[in-house]
Design an enzyme around this catalytic site. Structure first.
Site, PDB file in Angstrom:
ATOM      1  N   TYR A 129       0.782  -1.234   0.000  1.00 31.00           N
ATOM      2  CA  TYR A 129       0.000   0.000   0.000  1.00 31.00           C
ATOM      3  C   TYR A 129       0.813   1.283   0.000  1.00 31.00           C
ATOM      4  CZ  TYR A 129      -3.839  -3.179   0.498  1.00 31.00           C
ATOM      5  OH  TYR A 129      -4.738  -4.182   0.261  1.00 31.00           O
ATOM      6  N   PHE A 418     -10.899  -3.960  10.114  1.00 35.91           N
ATOM      7  CA  PHE A 418     -12.021  -3.748   9.187  1.00 35.91           C
ATOM      8  C   PHE A 418     -11.596  -4.064   7.766  1.00 35.91           C
ATOM      9  CE2 PHE A 418      -9.859   0.314   9.908  1.00 35.91           C
ATOM     10  CZ  PHE A 418      -9.631   0.773   8.631  1.00 35.91           C
TER      11      PHE A 418
END
Length: 418
Positions: A129, A418
């Protein structure tokens, strides 16, 4: 024959395609690729077509991406809008075809257009990322406590401050938990918002995981009756050779709005009959747990890693939203290869507030937007990043000014996955 990259359609999915999308998610996470009706109904509650992306090759979903609305607490307690990224997979048959880059580009552009301040995610793999401007902004550690070694009084029967520990059920947690979480969130940088759906999911009303088991729940009430802490934990069933219980309590959640609640809940967990080990779950790296024990070495770190990753979408808002313990100014040159928020900015900050604006003045620090994310919540050091070659100090002493402005007295923490 391998299809050309341009032949793979990357687009928002329809609700009718949700079962296929979920199967692709499970395949990507190496889970059994079956979707129950119960899970499908729970997922439909949160379905927002424009924020569920899929890559389709000949009608088959081969990559997935989802985002949803979130808030993350900046240093000082201000919540900022976040584009929370989740459900990111690319099937093993379709790697290295630019599918994640296409999905990420679409989502971040939409988040920028919406006016989101940052994007957030929990990274399953570290190297991915940073390419998209994300940086690890919080860390997490897990301790395993050897209870017999800890030196605690085995006769401990409750808090000595007039408070009390009560066992409750999931229904009570759904009533008490959101307000307590909001108190913790307002005081802790890095904590993210939770929806009503989150509380139903994490107390078993919505069964997305067929292996889910009902935990024990305990709350700490102060002397005035106010709920200041909550824990959820499960306990295994293990017996030693001499028919002695050797159970491990694994903490799923521990929220404490006050030091008294924090202390009382950990002491409670370490005093449960038959429990000889307590696994803390993911905690802030500077959690008080080890130092609450007479023998701090009884709490052994069993995992430590980066946790919440942040991608800044608006440098001005991000830096103005947070608080600063000291006073000073810095000119930052922020590089953003995606072109979403790069530029040169002057930050003027003090305990009374901050202002940040584009400038043509000479830069004092030059850094990538991902490294600014590392610094934003106060968990990283400018001086350390300079030593690593990730930040360039254009003016001698600027790194020390940056650390004086950006570092925090306690480390940020995100309790959620999440």
């Amino acid at each position: 024959m391998t299809r050309a990259h341009s032949d793979i359609d990357v687009r928002p999915i329809t609700e009718a395609e949700l079962p296929e999308w979920l199967r692709a998610v499970k395949t990507g996470f190496l889970q059994a690729p079956t979707v129950s009706e119960e899970e499908l109904e729970a997922r439909r509650e949160r379905f927002e077509a424009s924020r569920y992306l899929g890559a389709f090759d000949g009608g088959r979903c081969v990559a997935t991406f989802r985002s949803f609305e979130q808030e993350v607490t900046a240093v000082g307690g201000t919540p900022v809008t976040a584009d929370a990224v989740s459900g990111v997979t690319v099937s093993a048959t379709h790697r290295r075809r630019g599918l994640l880059t296409r999905m990420m580009g679409q989502d971040l552009a939409a988040a920028k257009e919406r006016g989101d301040c940052v994007a957030t995610l929990i990274a399953a793999e570290y190297p991915i990322y940073g390419r998209y401007g994300f940086g690890p902004a919080t860390s997490a550690a897990e301790w395993t406590v050897d209870v017999p070694r800890a030196g605690l009084d085995p006769r401990w029967s409750g808090p000595e401050d007039g408070g009390r520990i009560d066992l409750v059920n999931g229904e009570e947690v759904r009533k008490l938990g959101p307000e307590l979480h909001d108190r913790v969130r307002a005081a802790t940088p890095g904590v993210v918002s939770r929806s009503e759906w989150w509380w139903r999911h994490n107390t078993g009303v919505l069964r997305l995981d067929p292996k889910w088991t009902e935990p024990f729940y305990a709350v700490y009430r102060a002397a005035n009756g106010e709920v200041e802490g909550l824990t959820a934990y499960v306990v295994d069933d293990k017996w030693g050779d001499a028919n002695q219980p050797q159970d491990t309590a694994t903490v799923r959640e521990l929220l404490a709005a006050t030091p008294a609640a924090h202390r009382a809940l950990w002491l409670y967990l370490c005093s449960i009959d038959w429990v000889t080990h307590v696994k803390s779950g993911q905690r802030a790296p500077d959690d008080l747990l080890p130092l609450l024990l007479p023998d701090a070495r009884a709490a052994r770190i069993t995992s430590a890693s980066d946790w919440l990753w942040v991608r800044i979408l608006d440098v001005v808002r991000a830096l103005e939203s947070r608080a600063y313990e000291g006073a000073g100014s810095l000119v930052l040159e922020v590089a953003d290869r995606a072109g979403l928020t790069g530029g040169r900015y002057r930050l003027e900050a003090s305990a009374q507030g901050a202002s940040c604006a584009p400038t043509t003045e000479s830069a004092e620090l030059t850094l990538d937007v991902g490294d600014l994310a590392r610094l934003w919540l106060g968990d990283e050091s400018v001086t350390r990043l300079v030593a690593l070659g990730r930040v360039r100090e254009e003016r001698a002493g600027a790194a020390l000014v940056g650390d004086a402005l950006l570092r925090t007295s306690r480390r940020p923490w995100c309790p959620d996955m999440f």
